[in-house]
Design a protein around this motif. Sequence first.
Motif, PDB file in Angstrom:
ATOM      1  N   LEU A  55       0.831  -1.187   0.000  1.00  0.00           N
ATOM      2  CA  LEU A  55       0.000   0.000   0.000  1.00  0.00           C
ATOM      3  C   LEU A  55       0.876   1.250   0.000  1.00  0.00           C
ATOM      4  CD1 LEU A  55      -2.712  -1.062   2.596  1.00  0.00           C
ATOM      5  CD2 LEU A  55      -2.877  -1.085   0.087  1.00  0.00           C
ATOM      6  N   PRO A  56       0.341   2.364  -0.574  1.00  0.00           N
ATOM      7  CA  PRO A  56       1.143   3.604  -0.586  1.00  0.00           C
ATOM      8  C   PRO A  56       1.528   4.005   0.832  1.00  0.00           C
ATOM      9  CG  PRO A  56      -0.781   3.814  -1.998  1.00  0.00           C
ATOM     10  CD  PRO A  56      -0.951   2.528  -1.262  1.00  0.00           C
ATOM     11  N   LYS A  57       2.688   4.487   0.916  1.00  0.00           N
ATOM     12  CA  LYS A  57       3.218   4.876   2.201  1.00  0.00           C
ATOM     13  C   LYS A  57       2.898   6.347   2.474  1.00  0.00           C
ATOM     14  CE  LYS A  57       7.583   5.107   4.731  1.00  0.00           C
ATOM     15  NZ  LYS A  57       9.035   4.898   4.662  1.00  0.00           N
ATOM     16  N   GLU A  58       2.277   6.593   3.610  1.00  0.00           N
ATOM     17  CA  GLU A  58       1.988   7.969   4.000  1.00  0.00           C
ATOM     18  C   GLU A  58       3.224   8.555   4.665  1.00  0.00           C
ATOM     19  OE1 GLU A  58      -1.396   8.107   6.463  1.00  0.00           O
ATOM     20  OE2 GLU A  58      -2.779   7.341   4.951  1.00  0.00           O
ATOM     21  N   ALA A  59       3.691   9.648   4.111  1.00  0.00           N
ATOM     22  CA  ALA A  59       4.903  10.276   4.637  1.00  0.00           C
ATOM     23  C   ALA A  59       4.714  11.785   4.697  1.00  0.00           C
ATOM     24  CB  ALA A  59       6.103   9.927   3.766  1.00  0.00           C
ATOM     25  N   GLY A  60       5.386  12.406   5.570  1.00  0.00           N
ATOM     26  CA  GLY A  60       5.299  13.845   5.698  1.00  0.00           C
ATOM     27  C   GLY A  60       6.587  14.423   6.240  1.00  0.00           C
ATOM     28  N   THR A  61       6.803  15.689   5.968  1.00  0.00           N
ATOM     29  CA  THR A  61       7.997  16.335   6.487  1.00  0.00           C
ATOM     30  C   THR A  61       7.608  17.614   7.196  1.00  0.00           C
ATOM     31  OG1 THR A  61       8.317  17.524   4.407  1.00  0.00           O
ATOM     32  CG2 THR A  61       9.444  15.415   4.631  1.00  0.00           C
ATOM     33  N   GLN A  62       8.397  18.047   8.050  1.00  0.00           N
ATOM     34  CA  GLN A  62       8.123  19.260   8.828  1.00  0.00           C
ATOM     35  C   GLN A  62       9.432  20.003   9.044  1.00  0.00           C
ATOM     36  OE1 GLN A  62       6.395  18.561  12.614  1.00  0.00           O
ATOM     37  NE2 GLN A  62       6.027  20.702  13.067  1.00  0.00           N
ATOM     38  N   THR A  63       9.381  21.327   8.786  1.00  0.00           N
ATOM     39  CA  THR A  63      10.573  22.135   9.001  1.00  0.00           C
ATOM     40  C   THR A  63      10.554  22.727  10.398  1.00  0.00           C
ATOM     41  OG1 THR A  63       9.482  24.072   8.082  1.00  0.00           O
ATOM     42  CG2 THR A  63      10.732  22.711   6.547  1.00  0.00           C
ATOM     43  N   LYS A  64      11.665  23.284  10.771  1.00  0.00           N
ATOM     44  CA  LYS A  64      11.763  23.816  12.127  1.00  0.00           C
ATOM     45  C   LYS A  64      10.929  25.088  12.322  1.00  0.00           C
ATOM     46  CE  LYS A  64      16.259  21.870  13.290  1.00  0.00           C
ATOM     47  NZ  LYS A  64      17.632  22.155  13.743  1.00  0.00           N
ATOM     48  N   ARG A  65      10.823  25.983  11.267  1.00  0.00           N
ATOM     49  CA  ARG A  65      10.075  27.234  11.427  1.00  0.00           C
ATOM     50  C   ARG A  65       9.418  27.632  10.111  1.00  0.00           C
ATOM     51  NH1 ARG A  65      14.692  31.997  11.739  1.00  0.00           N
ATOM     52  NH2 ARG A  65      15.720  31.520   9.725  1.00  0.00           N
ATOM     53  N   ASP A  66       8.371  28.398  10.233  1.00  0.00           N
ATOM     54  CA  ASP A  66       7.681  28.938   9.058  1.00  0.00           C
ATOM     55  C   ASP A  66       8.136  30.388   8.849  1.00  0.00           C
ATOM     56  OD1 ASP A  66       6.354  26.577   8.787  1.00  0.00           O
ATOM     57  OD2 ASP A  66       4.630  27.233   9.981  1.00  0.00           O
TER      58      ASP A  66
END
Length: 621
Positions: free
Chosen positions: A573-584
């Motif tokens: 199945l497709p793998k759910e992945a996400g990324t997050q940076t330290k600040r906007d």
Amino acid sequence: MAGELTQSVLKRIIRQVGLECSAQGQSLSETLVAFMVKAVVLDPRNDFNMDRSLTEKDIQDLIQLCVTRLLDTTNPSLSTIKMQVYFDMNYANRDELLSEQERVLEGKVAPVVRAVTESGPHTREEMENMYQKIVAYVLLRSGLGSPTDIEAVREVTAALQSIFPQTEMITFISLSKKDKEQQLKDLAMLVTGIRLYNKQCQRGGSCIDDLPEILSEAIPSATRTLDERLNSCQLLAHQYTALLEAMQEDPQSFSQLRFLKLKEALFNVRQYEAFLCILQSNAITSAQEVESLDARFEAAMMLLKNTVQDKTSVESREVFPLFMELSKLWAGFQDEMLLLSFLTNMADNLQQFLEIQSQLFPEEMLTSLLEGVTVKSDEERIKETMETRVNVSDFTNQEWLFPETTENFDQLLIQYRGFCAHSIGVKGIILPGNPAIGILKHKEKYYVFSSKEDAYIFAKDPDKFIQLNIEKAKKYAELIQLLELHHQFEYLVPHAQVRKASTGSTKPPQKRESGTQTDTHILPPTIVRSYEWNEWELRRKAIKLANLRRMLTHSMQTDLSHMRRENCTQVYLPKEAGTQTKRDNSSNVPKPQVFLRGLRGGSSPTTHMVAVDLTRPLDET
């Protein structure tokens, strides 16, 4: 020697000599007969030419000479050779004896070990039978009681149940064979330690002998017996030596001694003395070992008592090592009992080879012969020559060693068992050498002498006197063992036997039945099934492969069969992945507004364009 006595001829002579001796009522070992055969051939007085093959007449003469010497029970030389053969065939040092005892013990418990480790009980009755076999193994292994002794069996069973209840049999059965064997040994040691502790606390152990107490009485008694026998034979050696010296100084006054086998008697008591010294050294070692074991056993028992005291339960990791230590120390006591029994039996059996002394030289006769003769002990002879020493400056090509100039002086390997190297071949007497006079180093070997004069004479031509000693040993074969001349007579060995130079005569090769078994193959099989050793089979396969190149494969499908194949596909199945940076972060810039004027032209033929930038500055946004 190999040329004139081939193995087949030697075997025939040995067999014939043995048969004729048996017909005369003397049953002799093959080792003794073989040694006597080669000793007779070696003796130059028998006139056997060693440069040619023996004729049939020579063989018959050799057989008769051997039979005559082997049946002459009044000859001390025969008693000495018998004593040497007996000692070499039966004596074993501590390591050899304990190793043999361990092998015997392993053989005794092997059937029980196999019955326990190779069976797989399933029913409750089979479990109980296996447990009883473990009890029998513990009894046999520890040597503290018999499996037929009900009281001993009860003690072992009670001790075993406290550390290995029957509920743990299921876990035991699941172990590998090697682990089972190791656990059996551990259980035997633990149960032995528990029984010894209970005996010390007077809670059982009535069938266990008090080995420390027995050894503390038996070893001094055995040592005293050895000392008495050693002093007795040394006294005889001193008396015989004094008579031989007196006979050489005044042959006429002691002419009656010529017909007595005094030299052979001297060799006999000297050999007996050498063997007793070996046994005495072993007894002293045993006494020291028992003393050490006794102290360690008492300390271990005291530590165990302090650990257990009156506690109802103690952790196994605290007491189990102490129980096993008690078992090991007790095994040391058992080994010393075995060694003491062995030494005592050896000393008693050696006594028979000295009986001929009382027959040839009764006490009354010896007393009358010694009238007017000064008898000196070995210690007195050495003390008389302590102040005399070889002058090294008198010798240019000889190396002399002295205590103050030589490191490890007492550990030098002296030739001829420490006897005078000059008196053996010249006088035919065995005199104790005195190292304080000086030790002569000749061709990497060391020689001592009984007097300074003998040392000077020997040092003038050492090879000559060494050869004289060898010739003397040819006439008296017992000197080969007594003086440790094995390297000079390598061929004087019974056939089909391997001799160790350090032990003198030979022992028969040890034989025993043995077997090996593996549970499973450790490595996977590496058999290549496609391997062919037949060349024609390889050719047949090659032709077959060549024909396949010209073949076509056809297939067809019908309406009824094309749907019969079941296919299935599996995907991830497709793998759910996400990324997050330290600040906007974000930025906002003004919109550029640039206007161009004059693009439509005018009255002038030339077009003039002007760019007007109306973009707001950054600081206003």
